[in-house]
Design a protein around this motif. Structure first.
Motif, mmCIF file in Angstrom:
data_model
loop_
_atom_site.group_PDB
_atom_site.id
_atom_site.type_symbol
_atom_site.label_atom_id
_atom_site.label_comp_id
_atom_site.label_asym_id
_atom_site.label_seq_id
_atom_site.Cartn_x
_atom_site.Cartn_y
_atom_site.Cartn_z
ATOM 1 N N ALA A 182 25.977 -22.334 4.092
ATOM 2 C CA ALA A 182 25.982 -21.135 4.578
ATOM 3 C C ALA A 182 27.138 -20.772 5.336
ATOM 4 C CB ALA A 182 24.895 -20.864 5.739
ATOM 5 N N SER A 183 27.547 -19.235 5.306
ATOM 6 C CA SER A 183 28.823 -18.730 5.949
ATOM 7 C C SER A 183 30.066 -19.228 5.258
ATOM 8 C CB SER A 183 28.824 -19.088 7.387
ATOM 9 O OG SER A 183 27.580 -18.510 7.948
ATOM 10 N N SER A 184 29.804 -19.709 4.109
ATOM 11 C CA SER A 184 31.158 -20.011 3.219
ATOM 12 C C SER A 184 31.343 -19.450 2.062
ATOM 13 C CB SER A 184 31.403 -21.700 3.073
ATOM 14 O OG SER A 184 30.988 -22.486 4.353
ATOM 15 N N LEU A 185 32.325 -19.322 1.325
ATOM 16 C CA LEU A 185 32.388 -18.487 0.181
ATOM 17 C C LEU A 185 32.097 -19.294 -0.941
ATOM 18 C CD1 LEU A 185 35.699 -16.614 0.828
ATOM 19 C CD2 LEU A 185 33.470 -15.719 0.839
ATOM 20 N N GLY B 250 19.013 -22.532 3.808
ATOM 21 C CA GLY B 250 17.639 -22.365 3.223
ATOM 22 C C GLY B 250 17.681 -22.287 1.610
ATOM 23 N N ILE B 251 16.878 -22.370 0.899
ATOM 24 C CA ILE B 251 16.507 -21.909 -0.349
ATOM 25 C C ILE B 251 16.544 -20.510 -0.972
ATOM 26 C CG2 ILE B 251 15.260 -22.454 -2.558
ATOM 27 C CD1 ILE B 251 14.563 -25.060 -1.468
ATOM 28 N N TRP B 252 17.568 -19.877 -1.391
ATOM 29 C CA TRP B 252 17.512 -18.581 -1.869
ATOM 30 C C TRP B 252 17.222 -18.343 -3.170
ATOM 31 C CZ3 TRP B 252 19.643 -14.299 1.229
ATOM 32 C CH2 TRP B 252 20.034 -14.604 2.573
ATOM 33 N N LYS B 253 15.755 -17.871 -3.444
ATOM 34 C CA LYS B 253 15.276 -17.657 -4.877
ATOM 35 C C LYS B 253 15.626 -16.088 -5.326
ATOM 36 C CE LYS B 253 11.446 -20.883 -3.976
ATOM 37 N NZ LYS B 253 10.102 -21.063 -4.206
ATOM 38 N N PHE C 18 18.753 -2.759 -12.674
ATOM 39 C CA PHE C 18 18.600 -3.933 -12.166
ATOM 40 C C PHE C 18 18.341 -5.135 -13.186
ATOM 41 C CE2 PHE C 18 17.175 -0.812 -9.009
ATOM 42 C CZ PHE C 18 17.512 -1.549 -7.560
ATOM 43 N N TYR C 19 19.091 -6.134 -13.207
ATOM 44 C CA TYR C 19 18.830 -7.292 -14.183
ATOM 45 C C TYR C 19 17.767 -8.319 -13.706
ATOM 46 C CZ TYR C 19 22.529 -5.162 -16.774
ATOM 47 O OH TYR C 19 23.533 -4.321 -17.483
ATOM 48 N N PRO C 20 16.417 -8.665 -14.283
ATOM 49 C CA PRO C 20 15.825 -9.646 -13.533
ATOM 50 C C PRO C 20 16.513 -10.854 -13.812
ATOM 51 C CG PRO C 20 14.777 -8.765 -15.640
ATOM 52 C CD PRO C 20 16.018 -7.801 -15.257
ATOM 53 N N VAL C 21 16.638 -11.737 -12.751
ATOM 54 C CA VAL C 21 16.985 -13.282 -12.840
ATOM 55 C C VAL C 21 16.211 -14.247 -12.121
ATOM 56 C CG1 VAL C 21 19.361 -12.359 -13.013
ATOM 57 C CG2 VAL C 21 18.430 -12.866 -10.810
ATOM 58 N N GLN C 22 16.100 -15.414 -12.489
ATOM 59 C CA GLN C 22 15.528 -16.295 -11.959
ATOM 60 C C GLN C 22 16.024 -17.619 -11.761
ATOM 61 O OE1 GLN C 22 12.166 -15.871 -10.645
ATOM 62 N NE2 GLN C 22 12.164 -13.750 -11.421
ATOM 63 N N PHE C 23 16.561 -17.904 -10.474
ATOM 64 C CA PHE C 23 17.190 -19.026 -10.328
ATOM 65 C C PHE C 23 17.528 -19.232 -8.844
ATOM 66 C CE2 PHE C 23 20.790 -16.224 -10.073
ATOM 67 C CZ PHE C 23 21.769 -16.681 -9.064
ATOM 68 N N GLU C 24 17.863 -20.349 -8.183
ATOM 69 C CA GLU C 24 17.847 -20.680 -6.822
ATOM 70 C C GLU C 24 19.171 -21.107 -6.628
ATOM 71 O OE1 GLU C 24 14.843 -23.650 -6.086
ATOM 72 O OE2 GLU C 24 13.031 -22.366 -6.374
ATOM 73 N N THR C 25 19.630 -20.805 -5.305
ATOM 74 C CA THR C 25 20.602 -21.504 -4.600
ATOM 75 C C THR C 25 20.189 -22.035 -3.072
ATOM 76 O OG1 THR C 25 22.182 -19.555 -5.552
ATOM 77 C CG2 THR C 25 23.289 -20.984 -3.721
ATOM 78 N N THR D 247 25.255 -6.623 -6.591
ATOM 79 C CA THR D 247 24.452 -7.123 -5.407
ATOM 80 C C THR D 247 23.216 -8.007 -5.980
ATOM 81 O OG1 THR D 247 24.790 -4.959 -4.605
ATOM 82 C CG2 THR D 247 22.908 -6.442 -3.499
ATOM 83 N N LEU D 248 23.397 -9.106 -5.366
ATOM 84 C CA LEU D 248 22.013 -10.123 -5.374
ATOM 85 C C LEU D 248 20.914 -9.863 -4.535
ATOM 86 C CD1 LEU D 248 23.699 -13.635 -6.285
ATOM 87 C CD2 LEU D 248 22.184 -12.481 -7.636
ATOM 88 N N GLU D 249 19.874 -9.793 -5.124
ATOM 89 C CA GLU D 249 18.653 -9.591 -4.077
ATOM 90 C C GLU D 249 17.542 -10.814 -4.248
ATOM 91 O OE1 GLU D 249 16.692 -5.997 -5.232
ATOM 92 O OE2 GLU D 249 18.416 -4.709 -4.928
ATOM 93 N N LYS D 250 17.284 -11.056 -2.972
ATOM 94 C CA LYS D 250 16.200 -12.106 -3.044
ATOM 95 C C LYS D 250 14.999 -11.382 -2.018
ATOM 96 C CE LYS D 250 14.959 -15.547 0.317
ATOM 97 N NZ LYS D 250 15.326 -16.259 1.663
ATOM 98 N N SER D 251 13.670 -11.119 -2.676
ATOM 99 C CA SER D 251 12.622 -10.318 -2.089
ATOM 100 C C SER D 251 13.248 -9.294 -1.378
ATOM 101 C CB SER D 251 12.162 -11.311 -0.851
ATOM 102 O OG SER D 251 11.039 -10.838 -0.354
#
Length: 297
Positions: free
Chosen positions: A82-85, A135-138, A158-165, A105-109
């Motif tokens: 977190a807080s790193s590029l 945390g886990i960003w879905k 908007f493009y729907p994507v499904q992955f986690e970081t 822009t990436l959106e999570k909830s």
């Protein structure tokens, strides 16, 4: 109801258009000219107004298709602190003719993170993204917007994507393992391991256990010798997890910094976490596994 409306607005087939500030001025000017042409019965002004209206309509249609023809193929964002590029790469399956100036822009909830793009072509977009918290960003959607090609309209879809970081705890800049044995936040433990296989600790084989045979020496000389060197110890770092009542984020960042420093210096570490022990080891998979445990605490 709000959730349903939000889903409807994020369908890929829909391209949304709003006039920019300059586009709003142009629309206002066309409307004002139309009123003046009707009020003063000025046919020349009316013809010029209709001409501007037609040009504006063509710009509107062109702006729509400039984004409508963009197709997403793949998006990658690795795990990181977190807080790193973190490096972001977006690959387009199809894109319109340039110029290329997409805003992503990436959106999570209901949370959004906007990356900084430094290279864009017809095939890909490269940038860096900073995740604010661990945390886990879905991720659910990638929002693409632009004001090109004319700058009079802002268009987005908007493009729907499904992955986690996985966002690990942020690293601290002022924490290093200067002395492994005397560190206040961990302890060093010795473990036995066989010594060097030189001629000084090898003796002739006399029916001893076969696991003691020095096969490397046998391959060089053909003699069966066994290892009898003194055992020597190697230290590894022991990190215990004790969740504090105050400043938990600083504490997690401290543990994460210790793990990363051990990995960089090639020091094996044992992590005694809330769900058991991990390690000791020093490879990358062990580091990521321990950091993921911290990110979920």
């Amino acid at each position: 109801m709000n959730s349903w409306i939000r889903k409807q607005f994020r369908k890929r087939t829909r391209v949304y258009i709003m006039p920019t500030k300059m586009g709003g001025y142009l629309i206002g000017l066309i409307f004002l000219m139309f009123l003046m042409a009707i009020g003063y019965d000025n046919n020349l002004l009316l013809i010029f107004t209709l001409f501007l209206f037609s040009i504006n309509l063509l710009w509107l249609v062109q702006s729509h298709f400039h984004l409508y023809h963009l197709k997403l193929q793949n998006l990658s964002l690795p795990d990181g602190h977190a807080s790193s590029l973190l490096p972001l790469k977006v690959i387009w399956d199809k894109s319109p003719k340039g110029p290329y100036n997409w805003n992503l822009t990436l959106e999570k909830s209901r949370e959004t993170v906007k990356p900084e793009l430094y290279e864009q072509t017809e095939r890909f977009a490269l940038g860096e993204l900073k995740i604010p918290t661990r945390g886990i960003w879905k991720w659910t959607h990638l929002k693409v917007s632009t004001e090109l090609p004319f700058g009079l309209y802002r268009i987005w879809c908007f493009y729907p994507v499904q992955f986690e970081t996985v966002a690990y705890p942020a690293l601290l800049n002022d924490v290093v393992l200067n002395d492994l044995a005397n560190n206040n936040f961990g302890e060093s433990i010795a473990m036995g391991r066989a010594g060097r296989e030189d001629i000084g600790n090898l003796t002739p084989y006399q029916g001893d256990e076969s696991r003691k045979i020095s096969w490397k020496h046998y391959a060089r000389s053909g003699d069966l010798l066994i290892k009898e060197g003194e055992e020597y110890s190697e230290q590894f770092f022991h990190i215990r997890f004790e969740f504090p009542k105050t400043n938990p984020e600083t504490y997690l960042s401290l543990l994460a910094t210790q793990m990363v420093d051990c990995h960089r210096r090639g020091i094996p570490f044992l992590f005694e976490g809330p769900h058991g022990k991990l390690g000791p080891a020093q490879h990358s998979d062990h580091l990521h596994q321990c950091l993921k445990v911290l990110s979920l605490c």
